[in-house]
Design an enzyme around this catalytic site. Sequence first.
Site, short mmCIF file in Angstrom:
data_model
loop_
_atom_site.label_atom_id
_atom_site.label_comp_id
_atom_site.label_asym_id
_atom_site.label_seq_id
_atom_site.Cartn_x
_atom_site.Cartn_y
_atom_site.Cartn_z
N HIS A 62 -39.37 -83.27 20.01
CA HIS A 62 -38.78 -83.47 18.69
C HIS A 62 -37.54 -84.33 18.83
O HIS A 62 -37.10 -84.61 19.95
CB HIS A 62 -38.41 -82.12 18.04
CG HIS A 62 -37.46 -81.32 18.86
ND1 HIS A 62 -37.85 -80.57 19.95
CD2 HIS A 62 -36.12 -81.17 18.77
CE1 HIS A 62 -36.79 -79.99 20.49
NE2 HIS A 62 -35.72 -80.34 19.79
N ALA A 63 -37.00 -84.74 17.70
CA ALA A 63 -35.75 -85.50 17.68
C ALA A 63 -34.97 -85.04 16.45
O ALA A 63 -35.40 -84.13 15.73
CB ALA A 63 -36.04 -87.00 17.64
#
Length: 150
Positions: A62-63
């Site tokens: 994820h970011a």
Amino acid sequence: MLLRGHVILDVAVAGWEEAVRTAGRLLEACGDVNPEYTKAMVRTVREMGPYIVVAPGVALPHARPEDGALRTCVGLVRLATPVAFGSEVNDPVDLVIPFGTSRAEEHVEVLAELARFLAGAERVHALRRARTEDDVLAVFRAFSLGEGLA
């Protein structure tokens, strides 16, 4: 939590970076994130290490929302052959579950919900045994109806 079209089974990849890029491209193809988000997921692992490998054989790339998440999303990429991410405890990884959120307050909620889902060893085993996308969706649907957030 997981929608039709957000699952790819038995993908061959050369290593962790290709696994994360494949997961990001899945979310891109669904219109959930832009290409910058995928780049940010890879960059995050490079900079912070394999902290995304949260359970034996399971990674949650994820970011940050501002890196290009367009809406809340979850995907699943099951690898044909597990790959090492550099986690001494949980490598090799065969289940890559990317997620994104467009709002920071959702990030922790989605992460917590995924943690509850992954805490059920029988669910993780079911994902590994699934033959079709419908099988995978059924595992997530049963969790949502029985234990997860409605």
